[in-house]
Motif scaffolding. Structure first.
Motif, short mmCIF file in Angstrom:
data_model
loop_
_atom_site.label_atom_id
_atom_site.label_comp_id
_atom_site.label_asym_id
_atom_site.label_seq_id
_atom_site.Cartn_x
_atom_site.Cartn_y
_atom_site.Cartn_z
N ALA A 173 0.82 -1.21 0.00
CA ALA A 173 0.00 0.00 0.00
C ALA A 173 0.85 1.27 0.00
O ALA A 173 0.49 2.28 -0.61
CB ALA A 173 -0.93 0.00 1.21
N LYS A 174 1.99 1.22 0.66
CA LYS A 174 2.80 2.43 0.84
C LYS A 174 3.19 3.07 -0.48
O LYS A 174 3.16 4.30 -0.62
CB LYS A 174 4.06 2.08 1.65
N ALA A 175 3.58 2.27 -1.45
CA ALA A 175 4.03 2.82 -2.73
C ALA A 175 2.90 3.57 -3.44
O ALA A 175 3.11 4.63 -4.03
CB ALA A 175 4.56 1.71 -3.63
N ALA A 189 2.12 6.81 -1.52
CA ALA A 189 3.21 7.77 -1.76
C ALA A 189 3.08 8.40 -3.14
O ALA A 189 3.31 9.60 -3.32
CB ALA A 189 4.56 7.08 -1.61
N LYS A 190 2.72 7.58 -4.13
CA LYS A 190 2.54 8.09 -5.49
C LYS A 190 1.38 9.07 -5.53
O LYS A 190 1.48 10.14 -6.16
CB LYS A 190 2.27 6.92 -6.44
N ALA A 191 0.28 8.75 -4.87
CA ALA A 191 -0.88 9.65 -4.84
C ALA A 191 -0.52 10.98 -4.21
O ALA A 191 -0.88 12.05 -4.73
CB ALA A 191 -2.03 8.99 -4.08
N ARG A 192 0.23 10.95 -3.10
CA ARG A 192 0.63 12.19 -2.45
C ARG A 192 1.57 13.00 -3.33
O ARG A 192 1.46 14.23 -3.44
CB ARG A 192 1.28 11.89 -1.09
N ALA A 193 2.49 12.32 -3.99
CA ALA A 193 3.45 13.01 -4.87
C ALA A 193 2.74 13.71 -6.02
O ALA A 193 3.11 14.81 -6.42
CB ALA A 193 4.47 12.01 -5.41
N LEU A 194 1.70 13.07 -6.56
CA LEU A 194 0.96 13.67 -7.67
C LEU A 194 0.21 14.93 -7.23
O LEU A 194 0.07 15.88 -8.00
CB LEU A 194 -0.02 12.64 -8.26
N VAL A 195 -0.26 14.95 -5.99
CA VAL A 195 -0.94 16.13 -5.47
C VAL A 195 0.06 17.27 -5.24
O VAL A 195 -0.24 18.45 -5.51
CB VAL A 195 -1.69 15.80 -4.16
N ILE A 196 1.24 16.93 -4.77
CA ILE A 196 2.26 17.95 -4.45
C ILE A 196 2.93 18.51 -5.71
O ILE A 196 3.37 19.67 -5.73
CB ILE A 196 3.31 17.35 -3.50
N THR A 240 5.29 12.29 3.28
CA THR A 240 5.43 10.95 3.85
C THR A 240 4.13 10.42 4.45
O THR A 240 4.04 9.25 4.83
CB THR A 240 6.50 10.95 4.95
N GLY A 241 3.13 11.30 4.54
CA GLY A 241 1.86 10.88 5.12
C GLY A 241 1.85 10.86 6.63
O GLY A 241 0.99 10.21 7.24
#
Length: 430
Positions: A124-126, A129-136, A413-414
């Motif tokens: 799940a972490k990957a 992390a990808k979802a958060r990176a796309l928002v940022i 990093t969430g």
């Protein structure tokens, strides 16, 4: 007898109803078209928004039976299954979706949740992390320079609303000086900001003795200026002047349908007087460019409260009403229920959600009346998220500083448990 709408007409009308938060009406309208794939798809989506996943699931399955492999339907069904506590069933639906749309933050987010709740936390972490990176990513492409600004003209408020975090205020006084306001406008221009919200975690802007003069200067300087008010500090003369300002929008905070329901939320205000102001402002702004809307926020049995508020205001000819459950004001207001998964109080259903980067944090900064710049323009009444001071630094330098970077890394990093307010706020969920 009314003529039955064609499917495309029903879809268009349902969308208008949904945009006006009339989801029950939108669902009922589409139910007449039962069996039409696009109508079923829209109806299932509205049901899911309402938390009625058990009703949405058979609609999604029926669409997939007729249109195997329809990607959006597979993702919708996966969302239902997660909400229903069956995440392992969602995984086969999400795997092809991730492959087909690798840059979809929504799909990575849902895949991360499904994997996590299926007991596959490492996988799940990957995805999360990808979802958060796309928002940022869009903020990083702007070198973190904000493109909107929230301005606290007045630190003082005349009410003690139940959904507000006033109990933690350290002070209830102070107005922005002309010098600070001029610097705010100058620095906003340098940063390329065109949208200015007169909104803060504390303060009623129209208590400022020069409120109208400052708003006139901001509009004349070319800013799209919007303002949020509790509507109490008005007279007929001030309402007439308000109509001539040329604001982009005015948001009037109001919830209730009689004196007890209103005054029990907006403590310190008088129902009849505020209602008179609300109706007068609505009429005065109607022929102008200023978009007018009522924002109704409620605690307790908030769904019923908001339903009654909308019906009451509609009886007075006011249908531009946006209703929302109260948020927890950065953790300063205990409302709703305690999420076992996240340890946060909220009126929202957040157990099946994960922390994502706060979009307000990414797009804007708040400037207090003394020039202090905060990372949170909405809830940070005590400058716990202070980044700097606009009288000493430009907005780009402030946002590219160490403090902002540390908070951003937490969202990346969430994990923002050690960040004041952000660690207990329910806004970044769902």
């Amino acid at each position: 007898m009314k003529k039955k709408l064609k499917p495309d007409q029903a879809i268009a009308k349902a969308q208008d109803l949904a945009e006006g938060q009339l989801l029950d009406e939108a669902i009922a309208l589409l139910e007449v078209q039962d069996g039409h794939p696009e109508c079923d798809y829209r109806r299932a989506g509205y049901l899911l928004i309402q938390g009625r996943a058990a009703e949405a699931e058979p609609l999604y399955r029926r669409i997939l039976a007729a249109m195997p492999g329809h990607l959006d339907t597979m993702v919708g069904l996966a969302g239902c299954l997660v909400e229903l506590g069956r995440p392992r069933e969602a995984l086969p639906l999400l795997q092809p979706a991730v492959l087909a749309q690798p840059q979809s933050g929504r799909i990575h987010y849902l895949a991360g949740i499904a994997l996590d709740e299926a007991g596959l936390a490492d996988h799940a972490k990957a995805h999360l992390a990808k979802a958060r990176a796309l928002v940022i990513a869009p903020a990083e492409r702007r070198q973190l320079v904000p493109y909107e600004i929230y301005v606290q003209m007045s630190r003082r408020c005349n009410l003690r609303c139940t959904m507000c975090g006033w109990e933690i205020w350290k002070d209830n006084s102070g107005f922005m000086t002309e010098e600070v306001f001029e610097r705010v406008m100058a620095e906003a221009k340098i940063a390329g900001i065109t949208t200015m919200h007169i909104l803060a975690g504390q303060g009623e802007p129209f208590l400022h003795p020069q409120a109208f003069e400052m708003l006139e200067r901001a509009v004349a300087a070319g800013f799209e200026v919007g303002i949020v008010t509790n509507g109490t500090p008005f007279t007929p003369e001030r309402i007439e002047r308000l109509a001539g300002l040329g604001l982009a929008y005015l948001q009037f905070s109001f919830a209730g349908w009689d004196a007890p329901s209103y005054e029990g939320v907006y403590v310190g205000a008088k129902f009849e007087r505020t209602l008179a102001n609300l109706k007068a402002i609505h009429v005065a702004l109607k022929p102008t460019r200023t978009r007018f809307a009522v924002k109704a926020v409620a605690l307790g049995d908030w769904k019923e409260s908001l339903r009654k508020t909308k019906a009451f205001l509609a009886s007075h000819g006011i249908d531009q009403v946006w209703t929302v459950p109260a948020n927890n004001f950065g953790g300063s207001v205990q409302c709703g229920t305690l999420s076992p998964r996240h340890g946060i109080w909220s009126l929202k259903r957040i157990d099946h959600h994960r922390l994502m980067p706060c979009r307000l944090f990414l797009k804007a900064v708040g400037v207090f009346c003394d020039g202090t710049v905060t990372a949170c323009g909405c809830y940070d009444s005590n400058a716990q998220l202070k980044l700097g001071n606009i009288m000493e630094q430009g907005l780009a330098a402030i946002r590219q500083g160490e403090t902002y970077g540390r908070i951003l890394d937490g969202f990346r990093t969430g994990d923002v448990r050690d960040v004041p307010m952000c660690g207990t706020c329910d806004d970044p969920f769902g």
